[in-house]
Design an enzyme around this catalytic site. Structure first.
Site, PDB file in Angstrom:
ATOM      1  CG  ASN A  13      60.089  61.896  36.259  1.00 56.52           C
ATOM      2  OD1 ASN A  13      60.984  61.977  37.097  1.00 56.52           O
ATOM      3  ND2 ASN A  13      59.044  61.086  36.390  1.00 56.52           N
ATOM      4  CE  LYS A  15      59.710  57.839  35.069  1.00 55.47           C
ATOM      5  NZ  LYS A  15      58.810  56.783  34.616  1.00 55.47           N
ATOM      6  CG  HIS A  97      55.654  59.541  38.935  1.00 53.50           C
ATOM      7  ND1 HIS A  97      55.693  58.181  38.733  1.00 53.50           N
ATOM      8  CD2 HIS A  97      55.897  60.109  37.727  1.00 53.50           C
ATOM      9  CE1 HIS A  97      55.970  57.940  37.454  1.00 53.50           C
ATOM     10  NE2 HIS A  97      56.091  59.100  36.828  1.00 53.50           N
ATOM     11  CD  GLU A  99      57.888  55.371  37.790  1.00 51.22           C
ATOM     12  OE1 GLU A  99      58.773  56.125  38.195  1.00 51.22           O
ATOM     13  OE2 GLU A  99      57.686  55.147  36.570  1.00 51.22           O
ATOM     14  CD  GLU A 169      53.419  61.006  34.121  1.00 52.45           C
ATOM     15  OE1 GLU A 169      54.240  61.334  33.261  1.00 52.45           O
ATOM     16  OE2 GLU A 169      53.733  60.434  35.173  1.00 52.45           O
ATOM     17  N   GLY A 175      56.404  54.239  30.632  1.00 49.69           N
ATOM     18  CA  GLY A 175      57.557  53.358  30.460  1.00 49.69           C
ATOM     19  C   GLY A 175      57.249  52.099  29.659  1.00 49.69           C
ATOM     20  CB  SER A 215      55.301  55.875  26.009  1.00 53.17           C
ATOM     21  OG  SER A 215      55.479  54.810  26.918  1.00 53.17           O
ATOM     22  N   GLY A 236      59.687  60.834  30.666  1.00 55.49           N
ATOM     23  CA  GLY A 236      60.583  59.989  31.445  1.00 55.49           C
ATOM     24  C   GLY A 236      61.720  59.466  30.583  1.00 55.49           C
TER      25      GLY A 236
HETATM   26  P1  PGA Z   1      57.907  57.588  30.369  1.00 58.88           P
HETATM   27  O1  PGA Z   1      57.693  58.132  31.857  1.00 58.88           O
HETATM   28  O2  PGA Z   1      58.061  58.779  29.480  1.00 58.88           O
HETATM   29  O3  PGA Z   1      59.130  56.740  30.453  1.00 58.88           O
HETATM   30  O4  PGA Z   1      56.684  56.787  30.029  1.00 58.88           O
HETATM   31  C1  PGA Z   1      56.876  59.240  32.103  1.00 58.88           C
HETATM   32  C2  PGA Z   1      56.759  59.479  33.583  1.00 58.88           C
HETATM   33  O5  PGA Z   1      56.690  58.492  34.326  1.00 58.88           O
HETATM   34  O6  PGA Z   1      56.753  60.626  34.046  1.00 58.88           O
END
Ligand code: PGA
Length: 262
Positions: A13, A15, A97, A99, A169, A175, A215, A236
């Site tokens: 992903n 983003k 997601h 976000e 998630e 993140g 993460s 991500g």
């Molecule tokens: P991350 O993001 O690996 O940076 O934690 C994962 C995601 O939001 O899909």
């Protein structure tokens, strides 16, 4: 331990990262870095890069979008319709997601309409669900996940359900560098599968892939790949670097092949 019969997905992903030029520099390196990886590899890239990335990669690597609108067309300034993604040769879409839920106030009801539209448009949805830190601390994780799953999958048939990829998630792990432990992942995936079983029946729930995201990195992937019931990763930050992303894919491949050899 991952399930032997369900595939193990490695999903990037990106983003809001990478221009077309940057995306092409990345995918130019990817096939070679992924040599020896037989697991399905999917890339969720910015809308603008879908077509060029798809055209630059071998067909076994899937390319998709990170969001879309539920309407087929119309006066929705700034939105993207399913047909625009499929025409750009995308074949899946990440929906719900955290976000999108947090910054763009997407509700389960809205996400549900998008999921239905995705199925109508032959786009495979990757539906994200997950609890916040306070919700987990307050013991509300199961209720939150149940609400999200039921709310986002209303009207979805049992056959469609088996094609939907669920991405668990936990918001507190996205993140932040705070990865969930393999035990917590295993325990929560079992909860998700039992909620899906009550909603869609044993067979569909058993076939439904559930990936973990939050993460995932080259240092956490190996342990997480051994979590019971995990069917892959949504990655991500660590997916932005092709070497790191490929490393996670190789580690997962090794864990998988050790399991199938057992
Ligand atoms: P991350 O993001 O690996 O940076 O934690 C994962 C995601 O939001 O899909």
């Amino acid at each position: 331990m991952p399930h032997e019969e369900r595939p193990f997905f490695i999903i990037a992903n990106w983003k809001m990262n990478k221009t077309i030029r940057e995306a092409l520099a990345y995918v130019e390196k990817l096939p070679e870095l992924l040599q020896g990886v037989h697991l399905p590899v999917w890339l969720a890239v910015p809308f603008t890069a879908i077509h060029s990335v798809r055209a630059a990669l071998p067909p076994e690597i899937h390319v998709g979008a990170q969001n879309m609108n539920d309407a087929s067309s119309g006066a929705f300034t700034g939105e993207i319709a399913a047909a625009m993604i499929t025409e750009a040769w995308g074949d899946f879409v990440v929906l719900g997601h955290s976000e999108r839920r947090q910054f763009f106030h997407e509700s389960d009801e809205f996400i549900n309409k998008k999921v239905l539209r995705a199925f109508q448009s032959s786009l495979r949805p990757v539906l994200c669900i997950g609890e916040g830190f306070d919700q987990r601390e307050a013991g509300e994780t199961e209720a939150v996940l149940k609400g999200q799953l039921e709310g986002c999958l209303r009207g979805v048939s049992a056959e469609q359900m088996a094609l939907c990829i669920i991405a668990y998630e936990p918001i507190w792990a996205i993140g932040t560098g705070k990865t969930a432990t393999p035990e917590l992942v295993a325990q929560t995936l079992a909860v998700i599968r039992s909620i899906a079983e009550a909603q869609f029946g044993e067979e569909s729930a058993a076939n439904m892939p559930i990936v973990y995201g939050g993460s995932v990195s080259p240092s956490s992937a190996e342990a997480l790949a051994t979590a019971d019931g995990v069917d892959g990763f949504l990655i991500g930050t660590a997916s932005l670097d092709p070497e790191g992303f490929a490393k996670i894919a190789h580690m997962s491949e090794n864990v998988r092949s050790n399991i199938t050899e057992l």
